[in-house]
Scaffold this motif. Structure first.
Motif, PDB file in Angstrom:
ATOM      1  N   ASN A  45       0.781  -1.167   0.027  1.00 40.05           N
ATOM      2  CA  ASN A  45       0.030  -0.038   0.034  1.00 40.05           C
ATOM      3  C   ASN A  45       0.953   1.318   0.097  1.00 40.05           C
ATOM      4  O   ASN A  45       0.545   2.190  -0.708  1.00 40.05           O
ATOM      5  CB  ASN A  45      -0.953  -0.010   1.304  1.00 40.05           C
ATOM      6  CG  ASN A  45      -1.815  -1.209   1.630  1.00 40.05           C
ATOM      7  OD1 ASN A  45      -1.161  -2.350   1.699  1.00 40.05           O
ATOM      8  ND2 ASN A  45      -2.981  -1.201   1.084  1.00 40.05           N
ATOM      9  N   ASN A  99       1.331   4.067  -2.798  1.00 35.62           N
ATOM     10  CA  ASN A  99       1.331   5.491  -2.832  1.00 35.62           C
ATOM     11  C   ASN A  99       2.507   6.145  -3.368  1.00 35.62           C
ATOM     12  O   ASN A  99       2.435   7.612  -3.753  1.00 35.62           O
ATOM     13  CB  ASN A  99       1.248   5.994  -1.269  1.00 35.62           C
ATOM     14  CG  ASN A  99       0.131   5.466  -0.691  1.00 35.62           C
ATOM     15  OD1 ASN A  99      -1.022   5.475  -1.557  1.00 35.62           O
ATOM     16  ND2 ASN A  99      -0.136   5.199   0.659  1.00 35.62           N
ATOM     17  N   GLU A 155      -1.607   3.178 -11.322  1.00 34.01           N
ATOM     18  CA  GLU A 155      -1.618   1.573 -11.094  1.00 34.01           C
ATOM     19  C   GLU A 155      -0.792   0.632 -12.074  1.00 34.01           C
ATOM     20  O   GLU A 155      -0.027  -0.199 -11.878  1.00 34.01           O
ATOM     21  CB  GLU A 155      -3.093   1.132 -11.318  1.00 34.01           C
ATOM     22  CG  GLU A 155      -3.465  -0.217 -11.078  1.00 34.01           C
ATOM     23  CD  GLU A 155      -5.007  -0.553 -10.998  1.00 34.01           C
ATOM     24  OE1 GLU A 155      -5.084  -1.510 -11.776  1.00 34.01           O
ATOM     25  OE2 GLU A 155      -5.613  -0.028 -10.409  1.00 34.01           O
ATOM     26  N   HIS A 180      -8.935  -3.487   2.765  1.00 36.17           N
ATOM     27  CA  HIS A 180      -9.970  -2.557   3.483  1.00 36.17           C
ATOM     28  C   HIS A 180     -10.958  -3.392   4.210  1.00 36.17           C
ATOM     29  O   HIS A 180     -11.307  -4.214   3.703  1.00 36.17           O
ATOM     30  CB  HIS A 180     -10.484  -1.709   2.551  1.00 36.17           C
ATOM     31  CG  HIS A 180      -9.475  -0.676   2.085  1.00 36.17           C
ATOM     32  ND1 HIS A 180      -8.877   0.152   2.481  1.00 36.17           N
ATOM     33  CD2 HIS A 180      -9.218  -0.664   0.389  1.00 36.17           C
ATOM     34  CE1 HIS A 180      -8.257   0.881   1.645  1.00 36.17           C
ATOM     35  NE2 HIS A 180      -8.121   0.260   0.424  1.00 36.17           N
ATOM     36  N   THR A 206      -9.379  -5.062  -1.792  1.00 40.44           N
ATOM     37  CA  THR A 206      -8.064  -4.158  -2.059  1.00 40.44           C
ATOM     38  C   THR A 206      -7.936  -3.278  -2.965  1.00 40.44           C
ATOM     39  O   THR A 206      -9.118  -3.148  -4.015  1.00 40.44           O
ATOM     40  CB  THR A 206      -7.013  -5.191  -2.442  1.00 40.44           C
ATOM     41  OG1 THR A 206      -7.365  -5.790  -3.512  1.00 40.44           O
ATOM     42  CG2 THR A 206      -6.990  -6.284  -1.199  1.00 40.44           C
ATOM     43  N   GLU A 207      -6.951  -2.406  -3.063  1.00 34.61           N
ATOM     44  CA  GLU A 207      -7.080  -1.130  -4.059  1.00 34.61           C
ATOM     45  C   GLU A 207      -6.569  -1.828  -5.283  1.00 34.61           C
ATOM     46  O   GLU A 207      -6.955  -1.335  -6.417  1.00 34.61           O
ATOM     47  CB  GLU A 207      -5.893  -0.185  -3.757  1.00 34.61           C
ATOM     48  CG  GLU A 207      -6.248   0.697  -2.447  1.00 34.61           C
ATOM     49  CD  GLU A 207      -5.048   1.654  -2.035  1.00 34.61           C
ATOM     50  OE1 GLU A 207      -4.878   2.363  -2.833  1.00 34.61           O
ATOM     51  OE2 GLU A 207      -4.531   1.319  -0.872  1.00 34.61           O
TER      52      GLU A 207
END
Length: 502
Positions: free
Chosen positions: A375, A379, A384, A412, A420-421
């Motif tokens: 994560n 950032n 992506e 999350h 998830t992202e």
């Protein structure tokens, strides 16, 4: 090999050291000598610093080198060199400043004052100086000043072509600097140069400015395409070449790394394979970092070097938590078998971070590597797609070097439905799922190996907890079903009756 091929190889110009760390790697060994190159970039991208490094490298080798400046003064250039800790005694700097550009026509630092604001006159003075000095390396800073001196664009380009013809056949490697102040893209200028390098700033909404270099062209020579991160530090520009995993193949013995907890190792069929990546996925606080630290600590105690890169947690907190669980990480850090590094994604570019990992693996023979967490790495990325491509190359590189990589991904949510992202589970060789679940009035934790590409593994769900003796992994949870939902049912009706309210 045929005679024609041997002749062609012999005709290739020798490569010269650029003086910029990482740039020679991108250029497959350095710049072909005796050619004219264009280095372009907006102000603040480090063009002058690169040019000074280029000149200093020649001077250190005992070669004649000359830096011609048409914008900054000699005093300013020397101050810039001193800011990097460089001595100015050997720097050969010549100023070409038009009289109109100066308030005083008698400046002591000015070498030439053209009496007419004409490009041809300036070019003439420049060629006379080159004939006198005969430098093997030459920097002209910058073309924007020559462009202003020219009456029109056509004349400016014609003079540049004449300048290129002047250098033809001479053993001089020329670096032209341009701040890209001309309207639009000057493709004709790029076509004149033997090679074109572009420096760019990548704007960020928060944190340090990211900088990237791209080789737009290099005639008759191979080079590493794409964007490469770089930084401007005390000591000069440092470039971090884009990682290509296929360039780093190696052999290593097939073996499994153990965690020191037999019940945990049995879930992986006896341990985790060397040269593989493991994704630890689950909600915050479930024990992902502790699980990775268990493997890192066990490796360090065996004498295999391990390193933990922490994005999300202060190192002091991570060490205290490990010590509380009986993992004497401080002792291993003193021995040099364990290292913990704090990563600030706002200050560190992805390319620099990956290069740090590469250097650590190749120079210190690191066997276990933990990225905590993905994560934080996400950032640090601009998008992506960039994350997936760079992560794919990084994991492939580490696998080929025989490194066991643990990647932590926080989902999350806490109980029940998780998301998830980004989905990176397909990149990992092993995927370990950690969850909270409710049972007997308590919040407990469960671990399961969902996937392992090499070798057999358990498909059971086991409870794990943090006890006084450290991390404890129990037997398979056969008395429950629906554990991964967070609120399981007991297979034993009597147990169900005593643990559920009526």
């Amino acid at each position: 090999m045929t005679n024609c091929m041997l002749t062609a190889i012999a005709d290739l110009p020798p490569r010269i050291d650029t003086g910029v760390q990482g740039l020679n790697d991108i250029l497959s060994g350095g710049l072909p000598s005796g050619q004219m190159y264009l280095l372009e970039g907006i102000p603040g991208t480090g063009k002058t610093t690169v040019a000074l490094q280029f000149i200093r490298t020649a001077i250190k080798a005992g070669e004649a080198a000359l830096y011609v400046t048409l914008s900054e003064s000699k005093r300013e250039l020397e101050a810039s060199a001193r800011s990097h800790g460089w001595k100015n005694e050997d720097l050969s700097i010549a100023e070409f400043i038009p009289e109109e550009a100066s308030l005083s026509p008698d400046q002591q630092y000015t070498v030439f004052h053209p009496s007419e604001v004409e490009l041809a006159f300036t070019i003439q003075k420049l060629t006379e100086l080159i004939e006198e000095r005969k430098p093997t390396r030459l920097v002209i800073d910058s073309l924007s000043e020559l462009r202003l001196l020219a009456a029109d664009t056509m004349r400016y380009r014609r003079q540049l072509l004449a300048l290129k013809q002047f250098f033809a056949g001479r053993d001089t490697t020329v670096l032209l600097l341009d701040d890209r102040s001309a309207e639009g893209s000057d493709m004709q200028l790029q076509s004149i140069a033997h090679g074109v390098f572009r420096l760019d700033k990548v704007p960020q909404s928060y944190g340090a400015t990211r900088r990237q270099i791209e080789i737009l062209k290099l005639r008759g020579s191979s080079f590493r395409e794409g964007f490469h991160d770089y930084t401007i530090e005390t000591g000069g520009v440092r470039i971090y070449p884009r990682l290509i995993a296929n360039e780093h193949e190696s052999t290593f013995p097939t073996e499994r790394a153990k965690s020191g907890i037999p019940s945990l190792d049995s879930m992986f069929g006896g341990g985790i394979n060397r040269g593989s990546s493991t994704l630890l996925i689950g909600p915050t606080g479930v024990g992902k970092s502790t699980l990775a630290m268990q493997f890192a600590y066990a490796a360090a105690k065996r004498g295999d070097r391990a390193i933990v890169y922490a994005f999300d947690e202060v190192l002091r907190t991570a060490r205290e938590r490990a010590e509380d669980l009986g993992l004497a990480v401080g002792e291993e850090i003193k021995r040099g078998t364990l290292s913990m590094s704090q990563v600030d994604p706002a200050e560190l570019s992805p390319g620099e971070f990956i290069w740090q990992i590469k250097s650590d693996v190749e120079e210190k023979d690191t066997r276990i590597l933990v990225i905590d967490s993905l994560n934080g790495f996400l950032n640090a990325m601009t998008g992506e797609r960039d994350l997936l491509l760079q992560l794919h190359e990084l994991i492939a590189f580490l696998n080929q070097k025989g490194v066991i990589t643990f990647i932590i991904l926080t989902q999350h949510g806490l109980v029940g439905n998780m998301h998830t992202e980004i989905d990176v589970s397909y990149l990992a060789d092993t995927v370990v799922l950690l969850r909270y679940f409710e049972a007997e009035g308590e919040i407990r934790q469960v671990i399961s190996v969902l996937k392992q590409r090499i070798g057999r593994h358990e498909r059971t769900l086991r409870e794990f907890k943090f006890g006084e003796g450290g991390l404890e992994v129990g037997g398979p949870l056969k008395e429950f079903r629906g554990v991964l939902t967070g609120i399981p049912d007991s297979i034993n009706p009597a147990l169900n009756a005593t643990t559920r309210p009526e």
